[in-house]
Design a protein around this motif. Structure first.
Motif, short mmCIF file in Angstrom:
data_model
loop_
_atom_site.label_atom_id
_atom_site.label_comp_id
_atom_site.label_asym_id
_atom_site.label_seq_id
_atom_site.Cartn_x
_atom_site.Cartn_y
_atom_site.Cartn_z
N LEU A 30 50.22 46.81 45.95
CA LEU A 30 48.71 45.64 46.49
C LEU A 30 49.12 44.54 46.11
N PHE A 31 49.70 44.24 44.90
CA PHE A 31 50.71 42.58 44.36
C PHE A 31 50.84 42.18 45.78
N ASN A 32 52.71 42.99 46.19
CA ASN A 32 53.57 43.51 46.75
C ASN A 32 53.18 42.91 48.07
N ARG A 33 52.08 44.08 48.55
CA ARG A 33 51.94 43.56 50.10
C ARG A 33 50.99 42.72 50.48
N GLU A 34 50.25 41.80 49.26
CA GLU A 34 49.71 41.00 49.50
C GLU A 34 49.84 39.76 48.79
N ASN A 35 51.43 39.56 48.60
CA ASN A 35 51.80 38.23 47.94
C ASN A 35 52.41 37.46 49.61
N LYS A 36 51.46 36.00 49.12
CA LYS A 36 51.71 34.70 49.99
C LYS A 36 53.17 34.05 49.90
N SER A 37 53.21 34.35 48.68
CA SER A 37 54.42 33.55 48.29
C SER A 37 55.79 33.03 49.27
N ALA A 38 56.28 31.99 49.23
CA ALA A 38 57.62 32.20 50.64
C ALA A 38 58.63 32.11 48.97
N ALA A 39 58.21 31.38 48.11
CA ALA A 39 59.21 31.15 47.00
C ALA A 39 59.79 32.43 46.08
N GLY A 40 60.76 32.79 46.21
CA GLY A 40 61.47 33.86 45.39
C GLY A 40 60.87 34.04 44.18
N GLY A 41 60.53 35.09 43.41
CA GLY A 41 59.78 35.20 41.77
C GLY A 41 58.85 34.64 42.08
N ALA A 42 57.41 34.66 42.61
CA ALA A 42 56.16 33.50 42.85
C ALA A 42 55.55 34.33 43.11
N THR A 43 54.51 34.27 42.79
CA THR A 43 53.12 35.49 43.00
C THR A 43 52.09 34.42 44.05
N SER A 44 52.06 34.43 45.22
CA SER A 44 50.83 33.86 45.16
C SER A 44 49.46 34.53 45.99
N ILE A 45 49.03 34.69 45.83
CA ILE A 45 47.58 36.09 46.56
C ILE A 45 46.10 35.13 47.10
N PRO A 46 45.89 35.12 48.17
CA PRO A 46 44.05 34.93 48.04
C PRO A 46 43.36 35.51 47.70
N ALA A 47 42.16 34.91 47.22
CA ALA A 47 41.44 35.59 46.84
C ALA A 47 39.98 34.28 47.64
N ASN A 48 39.37 35.08 47.68
CA ASN A 48 37.93 35.01 47.62
C ASN A 48 36.84 35.63 47.34
N PHE A 49 35.40 34.76 47.24
CA PHE A 49 34.19 34.77 45.95
C PHE A 49 33.60 34.76 46.50
N LEU A 50 32.03 35.48 46.40
CA LEU A 50 31.20 34.84 46.46
C LEU A 50 30.72 34.33 45.54
N LYS A 51 29.57 33.06 45.76
CA LYS A 51 29.02 32.75 44.70
C LYS A 51 27.08 32.70 45.33
N VAL A 52 26.61 32.41 44.36
CA VAL A 52 25.37 33.13 44.13
C VAL A 52 24.36 32.86 43.68
N THR A 53 23.35 31.61 43.77
CA THR A 53 22.52 30.84 43.00
C THR A 53 21.38 30.86 43.05
N VAL A 54 20.66 31.27 41.95
CA VAL A 54 18.87 31.86 42.68
C VAL A 54 18.14 30.94 41.49
N SER A 55 17.25 30.39 42.18
CA SER A 55 15.86 29.39 41.70
C SER A 55 14.53 29.87 41.64
N ARG A 56 14.33 29.54 40.54
CA ARG A 56 12.83 29.90 40.68
C ARG A 56 11.85 29.21 41.18
N ARG A 57 11.12 28.79 42.08
CA ARG A 57 9.80 28.05 42.29
C ARG A 57 8.74 28.28 40.98
#
Length: 72
Positions: free
Chosen positions: A45-72
């Motif tokens: 998986l890490f090899n497949r998702e590695n987007k680094s152009a440099a040999g010997g380096a790893t760069s994997i894009p990651a998304n996340f969702l931040k949810v904030t809840v407010s009480r009124r």
């Protein structure tokens, strides 16, 4: 973006030793004799998702969702 100055297999090692959910997955896999399978799958998986152009380096894009809840 997750990035490391090593190969994807080294990056798997960082997750295996320091990232709680991955540590838990390896603990469970070891109990079932599947640790080597998990290691192989994560390295693939890490090899497949590695987007680094440099040999010997790893760069994997990651998304996340931040949810904030407010009480009124």
């Amino acid at each position: 973006m997750c990035a490391a100055a090593g190969a994807p297999s080294e990056f798997v090692g960082i997750f295996k030793n320091y990232y709680g959910p991955t540590m838990n997955a390896f603990e469970a896999a070891e109990k079932n004799g599947k640790a080597a399978d998990l290691q192989s799958e994560l390295e693939a998986l890490f090899n497949r998702e590695n987007k680094s152009a440099a040999g010997g380096a790893t760069s994997i894009p990651a998304n996340f969702l931040k949810v904030t809840v407010s009480r009124r």
